[in-house]
Scaffold this active site. Structure first.
Site, short mmCIF file in Angstrom:
data_model
loop_
_atom_site.label_atom_id
_atom_site.label_comp_id
_atom_site.label_asym_id
_atom_site.label_seq_id
_atom_site.Cartn_x
_atom_site.Cartn_y
_atom_site.Cartn_z
N LYS A 39 0.85 -1.20 0.00
CA LYS A 39 0.00 0.00 0.00
C LYS A 39 0.88 1.26 0.00
O LYS A 39 2.08 1.18 0.32
CB LYS A 39 -0.91 -0.01 1.22
CG LYS A 39 -0.19 0.04 2.57
CD LYS A 39 -1.13 -0.25 3.72
CE LYS A 39 -0.38 -0.22 5.05
NZ LYS A 39 -1.18 -0.81 6.15
N TYR A 271 15.97 30.63 6.24
CA TYR A 271 14.79 31.31 6.79
C TYR A 271 14.81 31.28 8.31
O TYR A 271 15.19 30.26 8.91
CB TYR A 271 13.52 30.58 6.35
CG TYR A 271 13.18 30.67 4.90
CD1 TYR A 271 12.91 31.90 4.28
CD2 TYR A 271 13.10 29.52 4.12
CE1 TYR A 271 12.57 31.97 2.95
CE2 TYR A 271 12.76 29.57 2.78
CZ TYR A 271 12.50 30.82 2.19
OH TYR A 271 12.16 30.88 0.87
N CYS A 318 14.41 24.17 3.48
CA CYS A 318 13.52 24.95 2.60
C CYS A 318 12.69 23.99 1.75
O CYS A 318 12.82 22.78 1.86
CB CYS A 318 14.34 25.87 1.70
SG CYS A 318 15.53 26.90 2.58
N MET A 319 11.87 24.52 0.86
CA MET A 319 11.05 23.66 0.01
C MET A 319 11.90 22.77 -0.89
O MET A 319 11.63 21.58 -1.04
CB MET A 319 10.10 24.51 -0.84
CG MET A 319 9.15 23.68 -1.69
SD MET A 319 8.10 24.68 -2.75
CE MET A 319 6.98 25.39 -1.57
N ASP A 320 12.94 23.35 -1.49
CA ASP A 320 13.72 22.63 -2.50
C ASP A 320 15.19 22.45 -2.16
O ASP A 320 15.94 21.88 -2.94
CB ASP A 320 13.65 23.39 -3.83
CG ASP A 320 12.22 23.74 -4.19
OD1 ASP A 320 11.39 22.81 -4.22
OD2 ASP A 320 11.94 24.94 -4.39
C1 PLP Z 1 -0.43 -1.69 6.97
C2 PLP Z 1 -0.97 -2.97 7.43
C3 PLP Z 1 -0.12 -4.06 7.64
C4 PLP Z 1 1.38 -3.95 7.63
O1 PLP Z 1 1.79 -3.28 8.81
P1 PLP Z 1 3.34 -3.15 9.19
O2 PLP Z 1 3.34 -2.53 10.54
O3 PLP Z 1 3.93 -2.24 8.16
O4 PLP Z 1 3.89 -4.51 9.15
C5 PLP Z 1 -0.70 -5.29 7.94
N1 PLP Z 1 -2.04 -5.41 8.05
C6 PLP Z 1 -2.89 -4.36 7.88
C7 PLP Z 1 -4.35 -4.57 8.03
C8 PLP Z 1 -2.39 -3.12 7.57
O5 PLP Z 1 -3.22 -2.09 7.41
#
Ligand code: PLP
Length: 388
Positions: A39, A271, A318-320
């Protein structure tokens, strides 16, 4: 492209990913399937190349947290089963079916809506039931007071005509923590999980994929492997437990010393003038800033790693751009590469200094930072995420 690459880039070491994959499999035993959590663009590492590599290595499942992430993987030709861990609006059920996505079902109402939409689309949606054993996020609540109601609801969901129940899972809140209280809580969560599995089985409901182990449980409770485990952060070789299994960081965020300047004592930098040179100083200007994902809270706290050792960040990021003190590193000059995070300069430590966790810092490495994939000592792919 070359000029972009000489600015700031993230090297993704696919050999380190393979090493970590093998170490995690060894930890959990030969029976348990490996679900790679990719993810959030594989925690910033690049979901496509990460997923392809895990598929080649023999992983059995992947997980993402919205339908578009699954679609991206399917468009790239990834064939593994994909579990959508998060909430999907039921009106996207057709997209789930088209992309062969397994959906988490977190409540009876969600199950009913998915079943209805799947039937309307002329399909059956593969699902994993999500049990809330104490994370208090998504899922059927399995605490003592709500256990029987949830069991009844789960039984009804399992009978819905539009669903194929392939899995059941839960998620731990403190499995990566060592205190006695945290260990007791994790064991309580696991007892609730297995109690519900037992009751479903007694009711004649056989669910083939039971899983609960995130990174913390993979390290601390390998006995919780069940049919599948779901390591995220440690797959990338980071997080405070990665060293316990000898894992290697997959990402090295790099930039270059763009310019070097000499400052007299009393000169202030950046800054807000939060850094003042106390001595004749050599300061490097680096083409990386918070828009690349280097959090501004690391101003005057973090360092980059040079060929001669650490160079502290001086003044506000900074930003960049940001500035580093090279006064004690006379051999470091313009054009030299430096490591912002990586094997020599741990993102775990940067995260602690920023008051956060490593997850947030690798996820923050922004889309304008090209990912360079390396395998067997050479570059095999590169990815720039800007709209083209
Ligand atoms: C993100 C997630 C994981 C992995 O978690 P880690 O702490 O990165 O191992 C496993 N199961 C679910 C449901 C998650 O949302």
């Amino acid at each position: 492209m070359e000029s972009t690459l000489r600015r700031t880039w993230a090297e993704i070491d696919l050999d380190a990913l393979a090493h970590n994959y093998r170490a995690l499999r060894a930890q959990m035993g030969p029976e348990a399937r490996f679900l790679g959590v990719v993810k959030a663009d594989a925690y910033g590492h690049g979901a496509i190349e990460t997923a392809r590599t895990l598929e080649e290595l023999g992983a059995e499942y992947l997980a993402i947290s919205n339908v578009d992430e699954a679609r991206e993987l399917r468009l790239a030709g990834v064939g593994l089963p994909i579990l959508q861990l998060g909430m999907t609006p039921a009106d996207q059920t057709a997209a789930l079916l088209e992309n062969r996505v397994t959906q988490a079902v977190w409540s009876e109402a969600a199950g009913e809506a998915f079943s209805r939409e799947a039937e309307r689309a002329g399909g059956r949606l593969r699902v994993h039931l999500k049990l809330d054993t104490g994370m208090s996020r998504l899922g059927f609540q399995c605490d003592e007071a709500r256990f029987e109601d949830s069991l009844a609801a789960l039984r009804r969901v399992c009978a819905l005509p539009g669903l194929e129940v392939e899995g059941v899972f839960t998620h731990f809140a403190v499995s990566d923590e060592d205190s006695e209280e945290s260990r007791a809580y994790t064991l309580l969560q696991h007892r609730r999980f297995t109690a519900m599995l037992g009751r479903l089985e007694e009711a004649g409901i056989a669910i083939p994929l039971r899983h609960c182990a995130n990174s913390g449980a993979t390290v601390g409770y390998p006995q919780f492997a069940h049919d599948m485990f779901r390591p995220g952060i440690i797959t990338y070789g980071i997080g405070h437990q990665a060293h316990l299994l000898g894992l290697r960081p997959v990402m090295t965020l790099k930039t270059v010393v763009g310019a070097v300047k000499a400052f007299d004592p009393g000169v202030t930098v950046s800054y807000g003038r939060t850094f003042r040179a106390e001595r004749p100083s050599r300061v490097g200007v680096l083409p990386i800033g918070y828009a690349d994902g280097l959090h501004r809270t690391l101003s005057n706290r973090w360092r980059v790693w040079t060929a001669q050792g650490p160079a502290p960040i001086t003044g506000r990021i900074c930003m960049d751009m940001c500035m580093v003190d090279l006064t004690d590193l006379p051999a470091v000059g313009e054009g030299d590469e430096v490591e912002v995070y990586g094997p020599r300069n741990s993102v775990n430590e940067a995260a602690a200094l920023a008051g956060t966790i490593s997850y947030e810092l690798t996820c923050a490495v922004s889309k304008r930072v090209p990912r360079i994939y390396r395998k067997g000592g050479r570059e095999i792919a590169r990815e720039l995420l800007l709209r083209g």
